[in-house]
Design a protein around this motif. Structure first.
Motif, PDB file in Angstrom:
ATOM      1  N   THR A 171       0.835  -1.193   0.000  1.00  0.00           N
ATOM      2  CA  THR A 171       0.000   0.000   0.000  1.00  0.00           C
ATOM      3  C   THR A 171       0.872   1.246   0.000  1.00  0.00           C
ATOM      4  OG1 THR A 171      -0.086  -0.196   2.377  1.00  0.00           O
ATOM      5  CG2 THR A 171      -1.979  -1.008   1.142  1.00  0.00           C
ATOM      6  N   VAL A 172       0.396   2.241  -0.676  1.00  0.00           N
ATOM      7  CA  VAL A 172       1.136   3.496  -0.729  1.00  0.00           C
ATOM      8  C   VAL A 172       0.722   4.327   0.479  1.00  0.00           C
ATOM      9  CG1 VAL A 172       1.577   5.579  -2.043  1.00  0.00           C
ATOM     10  CG2 VAL A 172       1.229   3.425  -3.225  1.00  0.00           C
ATOM     11  N   THR A 173       1.655   4.471   1.388  1.00  0.00           N
ATOM     12  CA  THR A 173       1.343   5.264   2.577  1.00  0.00           C
ATOM     13  C   THR A 173       1.519   6.733   2.243  1.00  0.00           C
ATOM     14  OG1 THR A 173       3.586   4.835   3.238  1.00  0.00           O
ATOM     15  CG2 THR A 173       1.874   3.550   4.332  1.00  0.00           C
ATOM     16  N   PRO A 174       0.681   7.576   2.815  1.00  0.00           N
ATOM     17  CA  PRO A 174       0.767   8.986   2.481  1.00  0.00           C
ATOM     18  C   PRO A 174       1.939   9.702   3.151  1.00  0.00           C
ATOM     19  CG  PRO A 174      -1.018   8.598   4.016  1.00  0.00           C
ATOM     20  CD  PRO A 174      -0.429   7.277   3.704  1.00  0.00           C
ATOM     21  N   SER A 175       2.824   8.960   3.779  1.00  0.00           N
ATOM     22  CA  SER A 175       3.929   9.633   4.458  1.00  0.00           C
ATOM     23  C   SER A 175       4.883  10.299   3.482  1.00  0.00           C
ATOM     24  CB  SER A 175       4.698   8.631   5.312  1.00  0.00           C
ATOM     25  OG  SER A 175       5.215   7.625   4.480  1.00  0.00           O
ATOM     26  N   GLN A 176       4.686  10.006   2.188  1.00  0.00           N
ATOM     27  CA  GLN A 176       5.518  10.667   1.185  1.00  0.00           C
ATOM     28  C   GLN A 176       5.198  12.157   1.089  1.00  0.00           C
ATOM     29  OE1 GLN A 176       7.100   9.006  -2.086  1.00  0.00           O
ATOM     30  NE2 GLN A 176       7.981   7.715  -0.546  1.00  0.00           N
ATOM     31  N   VAL A 177       3.971  12.500   1.488  1.00  0.00           N
ATOM     32  CA  VAL A 177       3.592  13.898   1.403  1.00  0.00           C
ATOM     33  C   VAL A 177       3.807  14.617   2.735  1.00  0.00           C
ATOM     34  CG1 VAL A 177       1.945  13.625  -0.459  1.00  0.00           C
ATOM     35  CG2 VAL A 177       1.198  13.258   1.866  1.00  0.00           C
ATOM     36  N   VAL A 178       4.628  14.025   3.557  1.00  0.00           N
ATOM     37  CA  VAL A 178       4.936  14.644   4.845  1.00  0.00           C
ATOM     38  C   VAL A 178       5.442  16.065   4.626  1.00  0.00           C
ATOM     39  CG1 VAL A 178       6.644  14.604   6.681  1.00  0.00           C
ATOM     40  CG2 VAL A 178       5.392  12.542   6.109  1.00  0.00           C
ATOM     41  N   GLN A 179       4.874  16.972   5.377  1.00  0.00           N
ATOM     42  CA  GLN A 179       5.287  18.358   5.248  1.00  0.00           C
ATOM     43  C   GLN A 179       6.647  18.507   5.903  1.00  0.00           C
ATOM     44  OE1 GLN A 179       2.892  20.837   4.211  1.00  0.00           O
ATOM     45  NE2 GLN A 179       1.250  19.387   3.951  1.00  0.00           N
ATOM     46  N   THR A 180       7.570  19.009   5.142  1.00  0.00           N
ATOM     47  CA  THR A 180       8.897  19.153   5.725  1.00  0.00           C
ATOM     48  C   THR A 180       9.150  20.575   6.210  1.00  0.00           C
ATOM     49  OG1 THR A 180       9.685  19.475   3.499  1.00  0.00           O
ATOM     50  CG2 THR A 180       9.970  17.292   4.445  1.00  0.00           C
ATOM     51  N   VAL A 181       8.057  21.281   6.430  1.00  0.00           N
ATOM     52  CA  VAL A 181       8.206  22.642   6.934  1.00  0.00           C
ATOM     53  C   VAL A 181       8.656  22.587   8.387  1.00  0.00           C
ATOM     54  CG1 VAL A 181       6.937  24.748   7.446  1.00  0.00           C
ATOM     55  CG2 VAL A 181       6.433  23.454   5.391  1.00  0.00           C
ATOM     56  N   PRO A 182       9.679  23.327   8.733  1.00  0.00           N
ATOM     57  CA  PRO A 182      10.123  23.308  10.120  1.00  0.00           C
ATOM     58  C   PRO A 182       9.028  23.790  11.053  1.00  0.00           C
ATOM     59  CG  PRO A 182      11.216  25.036   8.893  1.00  0.00           C
ATOM     60  CD  PRO A 182      10.495  24.194   7.910  1.00  0.00           C
ATOM     61  N   GLU A 191      -4.807  18.213  10.616  1.00  0.00           N
ATOM     62  CA  GLU A 191      -3.661  19.106  10.396  1.00  0.00           C
ATOM     63  C   GLU A 191      -2.429  18.338  10.836  1.00  0.00           C
ATOM     64  OE1 GLU A 191      -5.829  23.029  12.225  1.00  0.00           O
ATOM     65  OE2 GLU A 191      -4.625  21.789  13.532  1.00  0.00           O
ATOM     66  N   TYR A 192      -1.365  18.582  10.132  1.00  0.00           N
ATOM     67  CA  TYR A 192      -0.143  17.927  10.572  1.00  0.00           C
ATOM     68  C   TYR A 192       1.069  18.713  10.125  1.00  0.00           C
ATOM     69  CZ  TYR A 192      -0.301  16.267   5.766  1.00  0.00           C
ATOM     70  OH  TYR A 192      -0.381  16.208   4.411  1.00  0.00           O
ATOM     71  N   ALA A 193       2.131  18.494  10.831  1.00  0.00           N
ATOM     72  CA  ALA A 193       3.404  19.098  10.459  1.00  0.00           C
ATOM     73  C   ALA A 193       4.473  18.137  10.923  1.00  0.00           C
ATOM     74  CB  ALA A 193       3.579  20.447  11.123  1.00  0.00           C
ATOM     75  N   SER A 194       5.603  18.200  10.285  1.00  0.00           N
ATOM     76  CA  SER A 194       6.662  17.318  10.755  1.00  0.00           C
ATOM     77  C   SER A 194       7.898  18.128  11.096  1.00  0.00           C
ATOM     78  CB  SER A 194       6.981  16.263   9.701  1.00  0.00           C
ATOM     79  OG  SER A 194       7.460  16.882   8.547  1.00  0.00           O
ATOM     80  N   ASP A 195       8.539  17.683  12.143  1.00  0.00           N
ATOM     81  CA  ASP A 195       9.791  18.287  12.574  1.00  0.00           C
ATOM     82  C   ASP A 195      10.824  17.179  12.464  1.00  0.00           C
ATOM     83  OD1 ASP A 195      11.677  19.909  13.825  1.00  0.00           O
ATOM     84  OD2 ASP A 195      11.173  19.071  15.774  1.00  0.00           O
ATOM     85  N   GLY A 196      11.513  17.139  11.347  1.00  0.00           N
ATOM     86  CA  GLY A 196      12.388  16.001  11.103  1.00  0.00           C
ATOM     87  C   GLY A 196      11.547  14.745  11.002  1.00  0.00           C
ATOM     88  N   ALA A 197      11.837  13.797  11.853  1.00  0.00           N
ATOM     89  CA  ALA A 197      11.071  12.553  11.835  1.00  0.00           C
ATOM     90  C   ALA A 197       9.833  12.645  12.724  1.00  0.00           C
ATOM     91  CB  ALA A 197      11.959  11.403  12.291  1.00  0.00           C
ATOM     92  N   THR A 198       9.724  13.721  13.491  1.00  0.00           N
ATOM     93  CA  THR A 198       8.623  13.818  14.442  1.00  0.00           C
ATOM     94  C   THR A 198       7.378  14.365  13.767  1.00  0.00           C
ATOM     95  OG1 THR A 198      10.266  14.333  16.120  1.00  0.00           O
ATOM     96  CG2 THR A 198       7.967  14.657  16.717  1.00  0.00           C
ATOM     97  N   MET A 199       6.305  13.600  13.856  1.00  0.00           N
ATOM     98  CA  MET A 199       5.046  13.997  13.244  1.00  0.00           C
ATOM     99  C   MET A 199       4.131  14.563  14.316  1.00  0.00           C
ATOM    100  SD  MET A 199       2.938  14.205  10.751  1.00  0.00           S
ATOM    101  CE  MET A 199       4.055  13.552   9.515  1.00  0.00           C
ATOM    102  N   VAL A 200       3.522  15.701  14.000  1.00  0.00           N
ATOM    103  CA  VAL A 200       2.533  16.281  14.902  1.00  0.00           C
ATOM    104  C   VAL A 200       1.215  16.292  14.145  1.00  0.00           C
ATOM    105  CG1 VAL A 200       1.976  18.216  16.393  1.00  0.00           C
ATOM    106  CG2 VAL A 200       4.338  17.791  15.770  1.00  0.00           C
ATOM    107  N   TYR A 201       0.224  15.631  14.702  1.00  0.00           N
ATOM    108  CA  TYR A 201      -1.030  15.436  13.998  1.00  0.00           C
ATOM    109  C   TYR A 201      -2.162  15.863  14.914  1.00  0.00           C
ATOM    110  CZ  TYR A 201      -4.873  12.949  11.702  1.00  0.00           C
ATOM    111  OH  TYR A 201      -6.058  12.629  11.091  1.00  0.00           O
ATOM    112  N   ASN A 202      -3.185  16.478  14.331  1.00  0.00           N
ATOM    113  CA  ASN A 202      -4.280  17.000  15.134  1.00  0.00           C
ATOM    114  C   ASN A 202      -5.552  16.994  14.309  1.00  0.00           C
ATOM    115  OD1 ASN A 202      -5.816  19.747  15.994  1.00  0.00           O
ATOM    116  ND2 ASN A 202      -4.830  18.802  17.750  1.00  0.00           N
TER     117      ASN A 202
END
Lengths: 233, 337
Positions: free
Chosen positions: A158-169, B278-289
């Motif tokens: 399955t294609v997990t949507p983690s590929q679209v993880v926002q890499t915004v700090p 809503e979600y954002a990631s800080d490196g490998a850390t995922m914050v989801y709400n």
């Protein structure tokens, strides 16, 4: 843009069409003819190629394009690689002799140029295989890397949507978390559209800030809890 | 020719992967644990995430009475130090007064489990010894800690052949996307305690705070789904103070861990009926709400988005009685609030 163009030129020189963008490769030659910078790049790349292949004649003429085009105008018979091969074969011993002695004669120079051109054609054909082999090696090396990374991933169908993880700090930076802006309805007039757009943008900005705060609060608390959490263990 | 070369490479790689030795990987990791506990070392490393690099100093040593001394210092920006003398861990942070707690582990960029019992990870992860490469000018053994399921990230560790210490670490998704990296830039192992730690040994740490834990307080929510291997570390109710806002909201909080990764779950009732995830990631850390049916759920942890989402969607009213109808009924009531 020009970087992509020069890259495309480079791959054209290496005898395969650039894969970066079809539209660029289609118009590349046209652009090159118009643009002086690009055409000089083309020239330089060929020169570099010749030097690398050790095909530089001893009398180095830096600007060949004019003489070549004049030569082509005269020798319009060079149509296929075969005929060029014949020509070069006929003139090969002649050309080496001619190349040794620096000829100032304009007529001699012309033949020289034709030979240069045909030599280059020959080199191209000979080298046609070379890049293919290089591509094969490069492709398998790249495949190896991909395989290396995905070695343990095969069962993951399955294609997990983690590929679209926002890499915004998130922590410590003011960058808002990016989300897609919804498009406005098209029926609205230009002005009201602009107004609603602006209102939406403001709304969106404040939403983003609120969202940012929510997420940041969670992250902060998580970090804190993990620190204190070790107490129980 | 092209194809056969490719197949040959593919084959040779697969063979090497199959012969990869799990046992030797575990031995390497155990050696890391011992080195992290017993050696006097001073190191520098850089944490690379979000296109940013954060440099750290990390000193460790064995002081008098076999007491472990440790200092983590973030070198850029406001001071953020972690100091440790034996069991006393002090955190010096810009947000609050320095404080100490009694704890066996340290919250730092280096996962605590590496100095703990590495076999705890075997339930959820596989250890694979891959091969050698050159890191920081040294011969390094690459060990992968690969998740057994698709709900976690994988961790690649490059361990020094000579000292067993960590030289590089990378956190990757199962697709191979790099999320976070720790690259050591300097490693020095000494026989004697360094001057810094010698001095630190004499320093008095901030006062130890007693962390009062609210136990036995039944939570009204429970998590119905978690990846295998996660267990509850703690649960409580506390106030979540939003970023310089007055509205502190009470949340029910649960902390889960699979040994390597911690996941926090926050649940509270909300006035809003619905809010899109809503979600954002800080490196490998995922914050989801998200808010679903008036229930606000927050998930934080080093897990993929899909996992966070799945956990969040599994939040259900706690079933205290065996009768499920009751639970459904109470869920209906809470929605009316």
């Amino acid at each position: 843009m020009s970087e992509i163009k020069t890259e495309s030129i480079s791959s054209l020189v290496d005898n395969y069409s650039p894969s970066t963008d079809d539209s660029i490769s289609a118009h590349l030659v046209d652009n090159m003819l118009k643009d002086e910078h690009l055409s000089s790049t083309w020239q330089n790349y060929h020169l570099i190629g010749d030097v690398l292949r050790d095909e530089v004649p001893q009398s180095l003429q830096l600007d060949l394009s004019e003489t070549i085009s004049a030569a082509i105008a005269q020798e319009a018979t060079i149509l296929s690689p075969n005929s060029s091969m014949k020509t070069s074969g006929k003139n090969s011993h002649l050309s080496t002799d001619e190349n040794v002695s620096i000829s100032n004669n304009s007529a001699a120079q012309q033949t020289n140029n034709v030979v240069d051109a045909s030599n280059r054609f020959k080199a191209k054909i000979a080298n046609l295989i070379k890049p293919m082999g290089q591509v094969a090696i490069a492709a398998s090396a790249a495949a190896l890397m991909i395989v290396g990374v995905q070695n343990n991933v095969i069962d993951n169908s399955t294609v997990t949507p983690s590929q679209v993880v926002q890499t915004v700090p998130l922590s410590g930076y003011a960058n808002p978390v990016s989300f897609n802006v919804q498009s406005t309805p098209t029926q609205q007039s230009q002005q009201s559209r602009q107004q609603t757009q602006q209102a939406m943008n403001e709304q969106l900005a404040s939403d983003r800030i609120a969202q940012q705060r929510r997420l940041q609060a969670l992250l902060k608390d998580h970090n804190q809890q993990v620190k204190l959490g070790s107490n129980i263990k | 020719m092209k194809l056969s070369a490719f197949l040959l490479l593919l084959l040779s790689f697969n063979v090497s992967a199959i012969t990869a030795d799990t046992e030797s990987a575990k031995l390497s990791l155990e050696r890391l644990t011992n080195s992290l506990r017993q050696l006097n070392f001073s190191t520098s490393f850089v944490v690379v995430k979000n296109n940013q690099a954060e440099p750290y100093h990390w000193l460790h040593g064995i002081g008098e009475n076999e007491q472990e001394l440790e200092i983590f210092t973030r070198l850029n920006g406001p001071r953020r130090d972690v100091l440790r003398q034996g069991d006393i861990v002090s955190y010096i942070e810009p947000e609050q007064e320095p404080y100490s707690i009694i704890s066996s582990d340290v919250r730092s960029p280096i996962p605590t489990i590496f100095r703990g019992n590495i076999s705890e990870l075997e339930e959820s992860y596989r250890f694979i010894s891959v091969g050698r490469s050159r890191i920081l000018g040294r011969v390094a053994q690459l060990v992968r800690i690969v998740s057994k399921d698709k709900y976690r990230f994988s961790y690649w560790l490059w361990l020094d052949q000579k000292t067993g210490l960590l030289l590089k670490m990378a956190v990757l998704t199962r697709q191979g996307q790099l999320l976070e990296q720790i690259q050591f830039t300097h490693i020095e192992v000494n026989e004697q305690l360094t001057d810094n730690l010698e001095q630190f040994q004499l320093t008095e740490l901030p006062e130890v705070v007693e962390v009062t834990q609210q136990y036995n307080k039944a939570l009204s929510w429970q998590v119905d789904w978690l990846p295998q291997g996660f267990t509850v570390v703690k649960s409580n109710q506390h106030k979540l103070n939003s970023h310089n806002q007055d509205d502190e909201k009470a949340v029910e909080f649960m902390l889960f861990s699979d040994g390597l990764v911690e996941v926090s779950v926050y649940v509270n009732l909300s006035q809003e009926k619905f809010r899109a995830p809503e979600y954002a990631s800080d490196g490998a850390t995922m914050v989801y709400n998200h808010i679903l049916q008036g229930i606000e759920v927050g998930i934080v942890g080093d897990i993929p988005l899909a996992t966070a989402k799945k956990i969040a969607e599994s939040i259900a009213p706690a079933v205290i009685d065996n009768v499920k109808d009751n639970a459904l009924h109470s869920k209906g009531e809470q929605q009316d609030d």
